[in-house]
Design a protein around this motif. Structure first.
Motif, PDB file in Angstrom:
ATOM      1  N   LYS A 142       8.240  10.373  -8.891  1.00 35.46           N
ATOM      2  CA  LYS A 142       8.716   9.747 -10.133  1.00 35.46           C
ATOM      3  C   LYS A 142       7.540   9.329 -11.006  1.00 35.46           C
ATOM      4  O   LYS A 142       7.578   9.498 -12.231  1.00 35.46           O
ATOM      5  N   TYR A 143       6.484   8.795 -10.388  1.00 31.54           N
ATOM      6  CA  TYR A 143       5.302   8.405 -11.160  1.00 31.54           C
ATOM      7  C   TYR A 143       4.686   9.621 -11.841  1.00 31.54           C
ATOM      8  O   TYR A 143       4.340   9.570 -13.036  1.00 31.54           O
ATOM      9  N   ILE A 144       4.552  10.703 -11.119  1.00 27.26           N
ATOM     10  CA  ILE A 144       3.956  11.924 -11.674  1.00 27.26           C
ATOM     11  C   ILE A 144       4.790  12.447 -12.841  1.00 27.26           C
ATOM     12  O   ILE A 144       4.260  12.837 -13.893  1.00 27.26           O
ATOM     13  N   THR A 145       6.108  12.437 -12.665  1.00 23.78           N
ATOM     14  CA  THR A 145       7.007  12.926 -13.713  1.00 23.78           C
ATOM     15  C   THR A 145       7.011  12.009 -14.929  1.00 23.78           C
ATOM     16  O   THR A 145       6.876  12.456 -16.072  1.00 23.78           O
ATOM     17  N   ASP A 146       7.150  10.699 -14.685  1.00 26.66           N
ATOM     18  CA  ASP A 146       7.229   9.735 -15.783  1.00 26.66           C
ATOM     19  C   ASP A 146       5.954   9.712 -16.621  1.00 26.66           C
ATOM     20  O   ASP A 146       6.000   9.450 -17.830  1.00 26.66           O
ATOM     21  N   ASN A 147       4.807   9.954 -15.983  1.00 27.01           N
ATOM     22  CA  ASN A 147       3.523   9.900 -16.691  1.00 27.01           C
ATOM     23  C   ASN A 147       3.053  11.282 -17.159  1.00 27.01           C
ATOM     24  O   ASN A 147       1.918  11.411 -17.640  1.00 27.01           O
ATOM     25  N   PHE A 158      -1.117   0.250  -8.507  1.00 25.82           N
ATOM     26  CA  PHE A 158       0.120   0.651  -7.842  1.00 25.82           C
ATOM     27  C   PHE A 158       0.886   1.625  -8.734  1.00 25.82           C
ATOM     28  O   PHE A 158       0.559   1.797  -9.911  1.00 25.82           O
ATOM     29  N   LEU A 159       1.930   2.219  -8.177  1.00 26.67           N
ATOM     30  CA  LEU A 159       2.717   3.178  -8.945  1.00 26.67           C
ATOM     31  C   LEU A 159       3.415   2.536 -10.133  1.00 26.67           C
ATOM     32  O   LEU A 159       3.796   3.226 -11.082  1.00 26.67           O
ATOM     33  N   ASN A 160       3.583   1.213 -10.111  1.00 31.69           N
ATOM     34  CA  ASN A 160       4.201   0.541 -11.257  1.00 31.69           C
ATOM     35  C   ASN A 160       3.205   0.276 -12.380  1.00 31.69           C
ATOM     36  O   ASN A 160       3.555  -0.302 -13.401  1.00 31.69           O
ATOM     37  N   GLY A 161       1.939   0.686 -12.185  1.00 33.02           N
ATOM     38  CA  GLY A 161       0.920   0.521 -13.209  1.00 33.02           C
ATOM     39  C   GLY A 161       0.099  -0.747 -13.080  1.00 33.02           C
ATOM     40  O   GLY A 161      -0.877  -0.931 -13.812  1.00 33.02           O
ATOM     41  N   LYS A 162       0.475  -1.631 -12.150  1.00 31.21           N
ATOM     42  CA  LYS A 162      -0.248  -2.892 -11.978  1.00 31.21           C
ATOM     43  C   LYS A 162      -1.611  -2.629 -11.342  1.00 31.21           C
ATOM     44  O   LYS A 162      -1.706  -2.025 -10.272  1.00 31.21           O
ATOM     45  N   ILE A 163      -2.669  -3.077 -12.023  1.00 25.70           N
ATOM     46  CA  ILE A 163      -4.030  -2.840 -11.537  1.00 25.70           C
ATOM     47  C   ILE A 163      -4.346  -3.773 -10.374  1.00 25.70           C
ATOM     48  O   ILE A 163      -4.147  -4.984 -10.441  1.00 25.70           O
ATOM     49  N   LEU A 164      -4.843  -3.169  -9.315  1.00 26.08           N
ATOM     50  CA  LEU A 164      -5.214  -3.918  -8.123  1.00 26.08           C
ATOM     51  C   LEU A 164      -6.692  -4.288  -8.141  1.00 26.08           C
ATOM     52  O   LEU A 164      -7.071  -5.402  -7.782  1.00 26.08           O
ATOM     53  N   GLU A 165      -7.532  -3.357  -8.593  1.00 25.85           N
ATOM     54  CA  GLU A 165      -8.982  -3.592  -8.572  1.00 25.85           C
ATOM     55  C   GLU A 165      -9.672  -2.590  -9.490  1.00 25.85           C
ATOM     56  O   GLU A 165      -9.198  -1.477  -9.673  1.00 25.85           O
ATOM     57  N   THR A 166     -10.813  -2.996 -10.050  1.00 30.19           N
ATOM     58  CA  THR A 166     -11.598  -2.100 -10.888  1.00 30.19           C
ATOM     59  C   THR A 166     -13.044  -2.572 -10.902  1.00 30.19           C
ATOM     60  O   THR A 166     -13.321  -3.757 -10.704  1.00 30.19           O
ATOM     61  N   SER A 180       2.246   2.527   0.851  1.00 27.90           N
ATOM     62  CA  SER A 180       2.021   2.427  -0.596  1.00 27.90           C
ATOM     63  C   SER A 180       1.190   3.608  -1.087  1.00 27.90           C
ATOM     64  O   SER A 180       0.047   3.794  -0.651  1.00 27.90           O
ATOM     65  N   SER A 181       1.754   4.397  -1.995  1.00 27.92           N
ATOM     66  CA  SER A 181       0.958   5.388  -2.725  1.00 27.92           C
ATOM     67  C   SER A 181       0.142   4.646  -3.770  1.00 27.92           C
ATOM     68  O   SER A 181       0.612   3.678  -4.364  1.00 27.92           O
ATOM     69  N   LEU A 182      -1.085   5.093  -3.987  1.00 27.22           N
ATOM     70  CA  LEU A 182      -1.979   4.428  -4.931  1.00 27.22           C
ATOM     71  C   LEU A 182      -2.485   5.415  -5.973  1.00 27.22           C
ATOM     72  O   LEU A 182      -2.661   6.600  -5.685  1.00 27.22           O
ATOM     73  N   VAL A 183      -2.728   4.904  -7.179  1.00 26.95           N
ATOM     74  CA  VAL A 183      -3.254   5.719  -8.269  1.00 26.95           C
ATOM     75  C   VAL A 183      -4.689   5.284  -8.544  1.00 26.95           C
ATOM     76  O   VAL A 183      -4.960   4.090  -8.749  1.00 26.95           O
ATOM     77  N   PHE A 184      -5.616   6.257  -8.543  1.00 28.26           N
ATOM     78  CA  PHE A 184      -7.019   5.978  -8.840  1.00 28.26           C
ATOM     79  C   PHE A 184      -7.450   6.761 -10.076  1.00 28.26           C
ATOM     80  O   PHE A 184      -7.227   7.974 -10.154  1.00 28.26           O
ATOM     81  N   ASN A 185      -8.046   6.061 -11.011  1.00 26.04           N
ATOM     82  CA  ASN A 185      -8.735   6.713 -12.126  1.00 26.04           C
ATOM     83  C   ASN A 185     -10.223   6.671 -11.802  1.00 26.04           C
ATOM     84  O   ASN A 185     -10.802   5.608 -11.647  1.00 26.04           O
ATOM     85  N   ILE A 186     -10.832   7.846 -11.698  1.00 24.90           N
ATOM     86  CA  ILE A 186     -12.211   7.968 -11.210  1.00 24.90           C
ATOM     87  C   ILE A 186     -13.089   8.650 -12.263  1.00 24.90           C
ATOM     88  O   ILE A 186     -12.673   9.621 -12.900  1.00 24.90           O
TER      89      ILE A 186
END
Length: 332
Positions: free
Chosen positions: A167-172, A210-218, A288-294
């Motif tokens: 759903k995250y992949i599709t929605d984004n 997280f998949l809801n877009g909430k940033i955990l760390e940067t 938990s699936s996680l999203v990373f921007n690298i």
């Protein structure tokens, strides 16, 4: 005279509650207001507690929400520092909900580690989902009850993970691809040159959410400031990561080897390539699936001319018929 004194005490107590906006004050200076009171046994030290929490600023900016993460937090009640929100749990029972205000000056002594946010308090909206009381001499039964509860919750999370990730992949509207291991990878801005190999060191900027877009760390200052998790005590610079040698989660070990210098990419990493069925330190729930921007800032290759480590010397052991290795204790 006695009646007048009693009336004065009642008026004073009401006045104090009014000053605190209807909140009661704990001995540590923490404020709390119970909204739902089930009147059951209160949480005590040693109990297992499952709790949903929304952590926010006084301006209602949400910093963390277990509802958004999709799973409550689990903990064993232990003694906590005076400013910790956990100190208010002793006033709560299973099924209770409350608002707790923790004074940041009490929680972060002399400003050390204090979040860079306005206001005096961190505010917690708490809902106690389950309490498994600890009983002396019943550790085996108590542990089995906890395991059974966690297994049931984790089974729900495990079954729903794949659909949430898709759903995250599709929605984004991501346009990447999935590797055989299950890592989803999208190039956001191409780089140039070679990719890191096993044994190389990657210098990277990253943001994890997280998949809801909430940033955990940067480790990107501007991103941290924008999302209310900036810590002035952190350096906010590219970190060095050894590649392919199991020093980081498997999703990073694999994904970094797909990137060229200067490249920016998005990884969507399933839990089996991240923190699995255990989660991490209460901050990342199980499955938990996680999203990373690298961003791959640089690739550092090993120096072939670097001095080799000295060989371990064998020392004779007078109490044995063969030599043994005399090792230096770790950390000495």
């Amino acid at each position: 005279m006695m009646k007048k004194n009693l009336m004065f005490l009642i008026v004073a107590a009401v006045g104090l509650a009014s000053c605190n906006g209807g909140f009661k004050q704990a001995p540590t200076g923490m404020l709390y207001a119970i909204h739902v009171d089930k009147s059951g046994p209160k949480i005590k030290e040693g109990d297992f507690v499952s709790v949903n929490v929304i952590e926010k600023t006084e301006g209602d900016s949400v910093m963390l929400s277990t509802y958004e993460q999709g799973s409550p937090s689990y903990l064993i009640m232990r003694q906590s520092p005076p400013g910790s929100v956990l100190n208010a749990f002793k006033y709560l029972a299973e099924g209770d909900s409350a608002t707790i205000k923790s004074n940041m000056d009490s929680l972060f002594k002399k400003g050390v580690g204090r979040p860079h946010i306005k206001g005096k308090y961190l505010v917690y909206e708490v809902k106690v989902v389950r309490v498994i009381p600890h009983t002396k001499g019943a550790d085996s039964a108590w542990n089995n009850e906890i395991k059974k509860y966690l297994a049931a919750n984790n089974d729900v999370l495990k079954k729903g993970e794949g659909a949430k990730m898709q759903k995250y992949i599709t929605d984004n509207k991501l346009k990447g691809s999935t590797t055989p291991s299950g890592l989803y990878y999208q190039v956001d801005a191409p780089g140039a040159g070679d990719k890191p190999a096993v044994g190389d060191t990657a210098e990277v900027f990253y943001t994890v959410k997280f998949l809801n877009g909430k940033i955990l760390e940067t480790n990107i200052k501007e991103v941290a400031q924008k999302n209310n998790n900036y810590n002035p005590g952190l350096p906010y610079k590219a970190i060095r990561v050894p590649v392919g040698v199991k020093k980081v989660i498997p999703g990073w070990d694999e994904g970094l080897q797909l990137m060229s210098k200067g490249e920016k990419a998005t990884f969507v990493i399933p839990s089996k390539l991240a923190y699995g069925e255990q989660g991490y330190a209460g901050a990342i729930p199980p499955y938990s699936s996680l999203v990373f921007n690298i961003e791959m800032v640089n690739i550092i290759h090993p120096d072939p001319n670097a001095p080799k480590p000295a060989p371990v010397q064998l020392q004779p052991n007078p109490n044995a018929s063969r030599p043994t290795v005399k090792l230096k204790p770790a950390g000495k």
